[in-house]
Design a protein around this motif. Structure first.
Motif, short mmCIF file in Angstrom:
data_model
loop_
_atom_site.label_atom_id
_atom_site.label_comp_id
_atom_site.label_asym_id
_atom_site.label_seq_id
_atom_site.Cartn_x
_atom_site.Cartn_y
_atom_site.Cartn_z
N UNK A 48 -2.01 13.68 75.22
CA UNK A 48 -1.74 15.11 75.22
C UNK A 48 -0.68 15.51 76.25
N UNK A 49 0.10 16.54 75.90
CA UNK A 49 1.03 17.12 76.84
C UNK A 49 2.41 16.50 76.88
N UNK A 50 2.74 15.64 75.93
CA UNK A 50 4.05 14.99 75.94
C UNK A 50 5.06 15.68 75.03
N UNK A 51 4.68 16.79 74.41
CA UNK A 51 5.64 17.58 73.64
C UNK A 51 5.61 17.36 72.15
N UNK A 52 4.53 16.77 71.62
CA UNK A 52 4.45 16.49 70.19
C UNK A 52 4.51 17.79 69.38
N UNK A 53 3.66 18.74 69.74
CA UNK A 53 3.60 19.99 68.99
C UNK A 53 4.87 20.81 69.18
N UNK A 54 5.43 20.82 70.39
CA UNK A 54 6.66 21.56 70.64
C UNK A 54 7.81 21.03 69.80
N UNK A 55 7.86 19.72 69.60
CA UNK A 55 8.92 19.13 68.80
C UNK A 55 8.85 19.62 67.35
#
Length: 318
Positions: A48-55
């Motif tokens: 979690x928190x590595x930017x998957x959803x933001x990408x």
């Protein structure tokens, strides 16, 4: 400006938009765009928190079209994804209420937190591009791309994806942690908390569909096609492999190679396109023998070894 030049300009604009939002992940962005234009689905696995959803949010804002998000959890039902037929007394008939799957870009967040029964509801949509509810089939929008994120299976409350579903993902990516300089830039950015919110669309969903059609027209020489088949069959005969890549994997690798050539402004596939994408497209589809896993062999090791040992074609016709 001809269509080919316009397509290349648009792909450059998409890259620029995403790179401005997701820092330090140019290679992963390129792979995501490759899958998008190849018409494939993508699984992004990371902590979690590595930017998957933001990408994925950044991509949805960049290309326009209908975007839907499903947050998976153990209580999620198949009908929460596909939709449900509801009886309307006034009309004395059942009417279909579409679920979030009816979108051009569907983000399935933390897919492995959903139960296997709910995960299976996505199989038909991913492969057949339609869903069936109470015996009636409903076509999905064109284009339709599913991007799923998942946490490592060692995390609490996660379920392993079945092999049949993994095989329907064209690619499996991992973003990983940013380097120190990029992470510093992220925290001092004024848009650090929601970088995708400032993005605007640079391409319409209709233009995306046109570019996907252009990718299909990229030339694949017979020598390169044979090269792909030798790699696929090589994964099946490797001594450490219990189950090698499927025929669907060969189709996915071909489509991805065409899309990669397209993004590199070529109208023909070269062996380097195949080699560059082989591990990302094939590794998650391979099952190793238990003894091989215990000895530290990984599926990525297998793909690299097969590609290394497969003769590259030296003559191609255009």
């Amino acid at each position: 400006m001809d269509n080919r030049t316009a397509n290349y300009r648009l792909s450059t604009e998409i890259r620029r938009n995403l790179v401005s939002c997701i820092l330090g992940k140019e290679a992963e962005i390129e792979l995501l765009l490759t899958a998008l234009f190849a018409g494939g689905h993508v699984l992004i696995e990371d902590v979690p928190g590595t930017g998957k959803t933001q990408l994925v949010k950044a991509l949805s804002r960049t290309i326009g079209g209908q975007f839907r998000r499903i947050q998976c959890n153990p209580d999620l039902l198949p009908t929460d994804i596909t939709g449900v037929a509801i009886y309307h007394p006034k009309n004395e008939a059942f009417m279909f209420r579409p679920g979030p799957v009816m979108a051009n870009l569907l983000l399935v967040d933390e897919i492995n937190r959903a139960t296997t029964k709910t995960q299976s509801a996505l199989l038909e949509a991913m492969e057949e591009r339609h869903v069936t509810v109470d015996g009636d089939s409903y076509e999905l929008p064109i284009p339709f791309t599913l991007i799923a994120t998942q946490n490592p299976i060692e995390f609490d409350g996660t379920y392993t994806l079945p092999e049949a579903q993994l095989d329907r993902f064209m690619m499996k990516l991992s973003l990983g942690y940013p380097d120190a300089a990029t992470e510093r830039q992220m925290i001092i950015s004024p848009n650090a908390s929601s970088p995708a919110d400032k993005l605007e669309a640079v391409i319409s969903i209709e233009q995306v569909a046109q570019m996907m059609e252009a990718v299909k027209l990229v030339h694949l020489d017979e020598a390169v096609a044979d090269y792909i088949i030798r790699i696929i069959r090589g994964t099946r005969t490797h001594s450490g492999v219990q189950l090698g890549a499927s025929p669907r994997a060969a189709i996915s690798l071909t489509a991805a190679a065409k899309a990669n050539a397209f993004l590199q402004e070529r109208d023909y596939v070269i062996p380097d396109d195949v080699k560059q994408l082989a591990s990302t497209v094939l590794a998650h589809r391979i099952i190793l023998h238990t003894e091989s896993r215990m000895n530290g062999l990984t599926t990525e090791d297998v793909v690299r070894a097969v590609v290394r040992d497969t003769q590259v074609p030296v003559r191609m016709e255009r």
